[in-house]
Design a protein around this motif. Structure first.
Motif, PDB file in Angstrom:
ATOM      1  N   ILE A   5       0.855  -1.185   0.000  1.00  0.00           N
ATOM      2  CA  ILE A   5       0.000   0.000   0.000  1.00  0.00           C
ATOM      3  C   ILE A   5       0.890   1.234   0.000  1.00  0.00           C
ATOM      4  N   GLY A   6       0.498   2.244  -0.768  1.00  0.00           N
ATOM      5  CA  GLY A   6       1.298   3.458  -0.812  1.00  0.00           C
ATOM      6  C   GLY A   6       0.545   4.584  -1.487  1.00  0.00           C
ATOM      7  N   PHE A   7       0.939   5.813  -1.161  1.00  0.00           N
ATOM      8  CA  PHE A   7       0.354   6.974  -1.813  1.00  0.00           C
ATOM      9  C   PHE A   7       0.913   7.111  -3.232  1.00  0.00           C
ATOM     10  N   LEU A   8       0.064   7.479  -4.173  1.00  0.00           N
ATOM     11  CA  LEU A   8       0.476   7.684  -5.553  1.00  0.00           C
ATOM     12  C   LEU A   8       0.836   9.148  -5.778  1.00  0.00           C
ATOM     13  N   TYR A  33      -6.321  12.756  -1.783  1.00  0.00           N
ATOM     14  CA  TYR A  33      -5.555  11.549  -1.475  1.00  0.00           C
ATOM     15  C   TYR A  33      -5.679  10.544  -2.626  1.00  0.00           C
ATOM     16  N   SER A  34      -4.551   9.979  -2.994  1.00  0.00           N
ATOM     17  CA  SER A  34      -4.550   8.933  -4.016  1.00  0.00           C
ATOM     18  C   SER A  34      -3.580   7.848  -3.568  1.00  0.00           C
ATOM     19  N   LEU A  35      -4.039   6.616  -3.568  1.00  0.00           N
ATOM     20  CA  LEU A  35      -3.198   5.516  -3.114  1.00  0.00           C
ATOM     21  C   LEU A  35      -3.497   4.255  -3.886  1.00  0.00           C
ATOM     22  N   ASN A  36      -2.581   3.305  -3.776  1.00  0.00           N
ATOM     23  CA  ASN A  36      -2.710   2.030  -4.469  1.00  0.00           C
ATOM     24  C   ASN A  36      -2.551   0.887  -3.478  1.00  0.00           C
ATOM     25  N   SER A 179      -9.619  10.055  -3.397  1.00  0.00           N
ATOM     26  CA  SER A 179     -10.574  10.503  -2.384  1.00  0.00           C
ATOM     27  C   SER A 179     -10.253  11.901  -1.880  1.00  0.00           C
ATOM     28  N   ASN A 180     -11.285  12.559  -1.369  1.00  0.00           N
ATOM     29  CA  ASN A 180     -11.083  13.769  -0.572  1.00  0.00           C
ATOM     30  C   ASN A 180     -11.701  13.582   0.814  1.00  0.00           C
ATOM     31  N   GLU A 181     -11.858  12.312   1.231  1.00  0.00           N
ATOM     32  CA  GLU A 181     -12.426  11.999   2.535  1.00  0.00           C
ATOM     33  C   GLU A 181     -11.320  11.664   3.546  1.00  0.00           C
ATOM     34  N   GLY A 182     -11.543  12.070   4.785  1.00  0.00           N
ATOM     35  CA  GLY A 182     -10.508  12.003   5.805  1.00  0.00           C
ATOM     36  C   GLY A 182     -10.026  10.612   6.160  1.00  0.00           C
ATOM     37  N   LYS A 183     -10.838   9.582   5.941  1.00  0.00           N
ATOM     38  CA  LYS A 183     -10.415   8.241   6.352  1.00  0.00           C
ATOM     39  C   LYS A 183      -9.260   7.706   5.512  1.00  0.00           C
ATOM     40  N   PHE A 184      -8.937   8.411   4.421  1.00  0.00           N
ATOM     41  CA  PHE A 184      -7.807   7.991   3.594  1.00  0.00           C
ATOM     42  C   PHE A 184      -6.596   8.917   3.767  1.00  0.00           C
ATOM     43  N   THR A 185      -6.586   9.700   4.848  1.00  0.00           N
ATOM     44  CA  THR A 185      -5.479  10.622   5.111  1.00  0.00           C
ATOM     45  C   THR A 185      -4.186   9.885   5.425  1.00  0.00           C
ATOM     46  N   LYS A 186      -4.290   8.805   6.221  1.00  0.00           N
ATOM     47  CA  LYS A 186      -3.112   8.084   6.695  1.00  0.00           C
ATOM     48  C   LYS A 186      -3.161   6.629   6.247  1.00  0.00           C
ATOM     49  N   LEU A 194      -8.883  -2.791   6.384  1.00  0.00           N
ATOM     50  CA  LEU A 194      -8.864  -3.984   5.553  1.00  0.00           C
ATOM     51  C   LEU A 194      -9.171  -5.237   6.364  1.00  0.00           C
ATOM     52  N   PRO A 195      -9.717  -6.275   5.708  1.00  0.00           N
ATOM     53  CA  PRO A 195      -9.987  -7.541   6.403  1.00  0.00           C
ATOM     54  C   PRO A 195      -8.697  -8.141   6.971  1.00  0.00           C
ATOM     55  N   THR A 196      -8.824  -8.965   7.980  1.00  0.00           N
ATOM     56  CA  THR A 196      -7.662  -9.516   8.662  1.00  0.00           C
ATOM     57  C   THR A 196      -6.842 -10.458   7.789  1.00  0.00           C
ATOM     58  N   PHE A 197      -7.438 -11.011   6.733  1.00  0.00           N
ATOM     59  CA  PHE A 197      -6.673 -11.913   5.874  1.00  0.00           C
ATOM     60  C   PHE A 197      -5.748 -11.154   4.921  1.00  0.00           C
ATOM     61  N   ILE A 198      -5.852  -9.820   4.896  1.00  0.00           N
ATOM     62  CA  ILE A 198      -4.981  -9.000   4.052  1.00  0.00           C
ATOM     63  C   ILE A 198      -3.909  -8.348   4.921  1.00  0.00           C
ATOM     64  N   LYS A 199      -2.656  -8.609   4.588  1.00  0.00           N
ATOM     65  CA  LYS A 199      -1.519  -7.988   5.252  1.00  0.00           C
ATOM     66  C   LYS A 199      -0.836  -7.047   4.255  1.00  0.00           C
ATOM     67  N   THR A 200      -0.623  -5.807   4.640  1.00  0.00           N
ATOM     68  CA  THR A 200      -0.059  -4.836   3.708  1.00  0.00           C
ATOM     69  C   THR A 200       1.256  -4.263   4.233  1.00  0.00           C
ATOM     70  N   GLU A 201       2.163  -4.060   3.306  1.00  0.00           N
ATOM     71  CA  GLU A 201       3.435  -3.395   3.585  1.00  0.00           C
ATOM     72  C   GLU A 201       3.421  -2.021   2.944  1.00  0.00           C
ATOM     73  N   ILE A 202       3.754  -0.992   3.697  1.00  0.00           N
ATOM     74  CA  ILE A 202       3.776   0.368   3.166  1.00  0.00           C
ATOM     75  C   ILE A 202       4.996   0.566   2.283  1.00  0.00           C
ATOM     76  N   ILE A 203       4.760   1.070   1.072  1.00  0.00           N
ATOM     77  CA  ILE A 203       5.845   1.338   0.136  1.00  0.00           C
ATOM     78  C   ILE A 203       5.735   2.775  -0.344  1.00  0.00           C
ATOM     79  N   GLU A 204       6.795   3.253  -0.967  1.00  0.00           N
ATOM     80  CA  GLU A 204       6.815   4.607  -1.518  1.00  0.00           C
ATOM     81  C   GLU A 204       6.971   4.536  -3.020  1.00  0.00           C
ATOM     82  N   PHE A 205       6.008   5.132  -3.738  1.00  0.00           N
ATOM     83  CA  PHE A 205       6.079   5.186  -5.201  1.00  0.00           C
ATOM     84  C   PHE A 205       6.925   6.390  -5.614  1.00  0.00           C
ATOM     85  N   GLU A 206       7.766   6.182  -6.607  1.00  0.00           N
ATOM     86  CA  GLU A 206       8.645   7.274  -7.078  1.00  0.00           C
ATOM     87  C   GLU A 206       7.949   8.114  -8.143  1.00  0.00           C
TER      88      GLU A 206
END
Length: 206
Positions: A5-8, A33-36, A179-186, A194-206
């Protein structure tokens, strides 16, 4: 399921819509906010997990926008929607494209829609969805085709109201969130949705 997961960066989609590795839509300037979340190859993910993923990020009803550029594709998708009792309307039609907007009210309807969604992606068509019907308009925008530009009917994502839109690109590489909604700020807050079966690693897009 291990994902990233990361901001675009805005540069990814702030230029003219493009059919050559770019983003085939237009985003208004009020986007915050834009993320992938990726990589997710939808055809290999069980329907129940896709539904749980979708429901964790947005409430029903959900509005799915399909752009169909061929008469045969239009007839196929229309037939699939009718057979599954999915409500749809023609949002816009032009000589080149037809844009269908479907309304999904619950997990059962979403389960019926998933085969249609995957079918059209197998033919290199992308899908947008949102809990906000007002998010989508079709407008004339300049497209970049490399050596030339052209004015085409284009999906426009509007943020003049609280809005979140999800985009599944035709390569299945992941789900973009705009989005422009606050729940996607961080990113950490999104991870908690996300559901518990999904594990995400934060990455940085260049």
């Amino acid at each position: 399921m291990d994902l990233t997961i990361g901001f675009l960066p805005k540069k990814y989609f702030s230029k003219s819509p493009s059919s050559h590795g770019g983003y085939p839509f237009f985003v208004s300037e009020r986007l915050l906010y834009s993320l992938n979340i990726g990589e997710m190859y939808y055809p290999e993910i069980p329907d129940k997990q896709l539904i749980a993923f979708t429901e964790s990020l947005a409430p029903y009803p959900l509005y799915y926008l399909f752009e169909l550029n061929d008469e045969d594709d239009y007839k196929t998708v229309q037939q699939m929607l009718v057979e599954n009792d999915i409500i749809f309307e023609t949002l816009y039609t032009s000589p080149k494209s037809t844009f269908l907007l479907t309304t999904i009210h619950d997990s059962e309807e979403l389960a019926h829609l998933i085969p249609t969604l995957i079918w059209q992606h197998n033919y290199n068509m992308s899908t947008f969805w949102s809990p906000h019907k007002h998010a989508f308009t079709i407008e004339k925008k300049t497209w970049n085709y490399g050596k030339y530009v052209e004015l085409n009917d284009t999906v426009c994502i509007n943020f003049n109201q609280p809005t979140t839109v999800f985009w599944l690109g035709h390569d299945f590489h992941g789900t973009d969130i705009y989005s422009n909604e606050g729940k996607f700020t961080k990113l950490g807050d999104v991870q908690q949705l996300l559901p518990t079966f999904i594990k995400t690693e934060i990455i940085e897009f260049e």
